[in-house]
Design an enzyme around this catalytic site. Structure first.
Site, PDB file in Angstrom:
ATOM      1  N   SER A 219      -4.546  39.695 -46.360  1.00  0.00           N
ATOM      2  CA  SER A 219      -5.901  39.748 -46.875  1.00  0.00           C
ATOM      3  C   SER A 219      -5.922  39.728 -48.410  1.00  0.00           C
ATOM      4  CB  SER A 219      -6.580  40.997 -46.310  1.00  0.00           C
ATOM      5  OG  SER A 219      -7.914  41.063 -46.681  1.00  0.00           O
ATOM      6  N   HIS A 424      -8.947  40.819 -38.089  1.00  0.00           N
ATOM      7  CA  HIS A 424      -8.367  40.991 -39.428  1.00  0.00           C
ATOM      8  C   HIS A 424      -7.263  42.052 -39.487  1.00  0.00           C
ATOM      9  CE1 HIS A 424      -8.771  39.909 -43.649  1.00  0.00           C
ATOM     10  NE2 HIS A 424      -8.706  41.172 -44.000  1.00  0.00           N
TER      11      HIS A 424
END
Ligand SMILES: *[C@@H]1O[C@H](CO)[C@@H](O)[C@H](O)[C@H]1NC(C)=O
Ligand SMILES: *[C@@H]1O[C@H](CO)[C@@H](O)[C@H](O)[C@H]1NC(C)=O
Ligand SMILES: *[C@@H]1O[C@H](CO)[C@@H](O)[C@H](O)[C@H]1NC(C)=O
Length: 448
Positions: A219, A424
């Site tokens: 990320s 995620h």
């Protein structure tokens, strides 16, 4: 009647003319407490509220009838995990407990931040792991010794170095600034990319006597890498392979409701940011309760799962959630971030660009010599890059990853995780993270 008055006040505030950039260190006209109490009253009508906030059909809701089928099972597993002592152990204690030779290193950046790196020392080639927004080195160990990336790499003989960006719980010190002041928190992932990463990479190379290392970024750990290599291209030769897990650069397709709501231009942040100033992003208290109820509902399960802001951003993938291990994860995530990191991401959602922080036209001109912030030129990134992404990731959506892949000059591998709901944070601690991510990544390492 009283609460209707508040709603009118609230909507009035949303509609009024707002300063162009909410994170300028301007005078706060709104006290945090006032904001909180206004929002508290509003949280009584979550559905009505969700509509007022612009949560329309295409924005996913975190818990719904479809994914709540096994709610009881999840709660039972979660409670089972509550007795685990790992919940409260420091990342160093965790690694030592499981028999890994852990080390902590302190690095001072050229602008005075004191960062911690964590290492599992081995004789093999160095690997640098960089966490995401609200993350820390803990992210790579909390999955446990069987599937935590740091442990798996160490077991294969790699010398594992884990970075910690300024402002997270391990890197909260500065030679001059106090963490209570806004000077300390005046940074975004631009500074993490252009100052923290080079300091930590240089330190790792010097300590291990190598010319280059391999880099894994989750990320924001990928965002900051793209910033570094665009802005300081000399660093490309110091990384022989970069693996981006859930890569984030262009963001116009972000689906996460919490992130969309708090983006500048989204309704909440305009309001909240006036109270926040350039400070740490700590969405607890009234604002968090409000969003939690709006996004998650108020079941027992919601109370447990949605208490963690990280999961409020990413949603839940119950297929891959190890509820027994969730208390340990909650004990280590989230770590801290500056409000400006969120604001910078929010700007990307709105602008559709991958570029430096937008301070508003006048301040941009003063800082950058142009009305708009300069773009990051990712064509400077000559390091071989591998992109791991997934459909179910609300933050790194396939369409945005395509944009990135289309501009990077040296993409050597693009891998879409073959599970529709993989999200995620599943890249770090899904039940199958070992096979789906870590083993594949290590095969790739052998080639570069
Ligand atoms: C590089 O490593 C050597 C040996 O560990 C150390 O003495 C030196 O201070 C380091 N230099 C930097 C810039 O970190
Ligand atoms: C789930 O978490 C528990 C507790 O940390 C652990 O013992 C177990 O191995 C994990 N299961 C999987 C499939 O990762
Ligand atoms: C990006 O960098 C390349 C190579 O230095 C240059 O040719 C190109 O014009 C730059 N693009 C932008 C948008 O600045």
């Amino acid at each position: 009647m009283r609460s209707i008055g508040y709603i009118v006040l609230f909507l009035g505030v949303i509609n009024c003319d707002l300063i162009e950039n909410p994170f300028l260190k301007s005078v706060n006209t709104f006290a945090g407490e006032t904001l909180t109490s206004v929002l508290d009253v509003l949280s009584n009508g979550p559905i009505h509220l969700a509509r007022n906030l612009g949560l329309t059909g295409d924005i996913p809701i975190l818990l719904n009838n479809e994914n709540l089928v096994n709610g009881d099972r999840i709660l039972i597993d979660f409670r089972k995990g509550l007795g685990n002592e790992d919940i409260d152990l420091h990342v160093m204690e965790l690694m030592l407990k499981y028999g890994y030779p852990a080390e902590e290193h302190k690095i001072e950046t050229n602008d005075g931040y004191i960062l911690s790196m964590h290492r599992i020392k081995r004789d093999g080639p160095p690997i640098f792991l960089m966490h995401g927004l609200l993350g820390s080195s803990d992210d790579f160990v909390v999955a446990g010794t069987d599937s935590g990336l740091a442990y798996m790499l160490a077991d294969s003989g790699y010398d594992v170095w884990m970075g910690n960006a300024r402002g997270n719980k391990h890197s909260r010190a500065h030679v001059e600034f106090s963490t209570h002041g806004s000077d300390f928190w005046d940074f975004s992932w631009h500074e993490i990319g252009t100052i923290d990463l080079p300091a930590m990479i240089d330190y790792t190379l010097n300590e291990t006597g190598n010319d280059a290392l391999k880099y894994v970024g989750h990320s924001q750990g990928s965002t900051s890498f793209f910033v570094l290599m665009s802005e300081l291209p000399d660093y490309n030769v110091k990384v022989s392979l970069m693996v981006a897990l859930a890569p984030v650069a262009w963001m116009s397709h972000v689906k996460a409701p919490l992130v969309r709501l708090t983006a500048p231009g989204g309704p909440i942040l305009h309001l909240a940011s006036r109270a926040l100033g350039a400070r740490e992003y700590l969405p607890d208290g009234g604002l968090a309760r409000l969003l939690r109820t709006a996004l998650c509902g108020s079941s027992n399960l919601a109370d447990v799962l949605c208490s963690n802001v990280m999961f409020l951003m990413t949603g839940f993938n119950f297929d891959q959630l190890n509820a027994t291990n969730l208390p340990v994860i909650f004990g280590h995530v989230p770590s801290g971030s500056a409000a400006k990191q969120f604001a910078h991401y929010g700007q990307e959602i709105v602008s559709g660009e991958f570029r430096q922080y937008d301070y508003g036209k006048l301040e941009n001109f003063r800082r950058y010599g142009s009305w708009d912030p300069p773009r990051y030129n990712v064509t400077h990134i000559s390091t071989p890059v591998s992109l791991f992404y997934s459909e179910g990731d609300w933050l790194a959506q396939p369409a945005d990853v395509d944009t990135l892949a289309g501009q990077l000059p040296n993409v050597v591998d693009v891998y879409k995780i073959p599970l529709e709901r993989f999200n995620h944070v599943d890249f770090l601690y899904a039940k199958d993270v070992k096979i789906l991510i870590n083993e594949r990544l290590m095969k790739l390492f052998k080639l570069f």
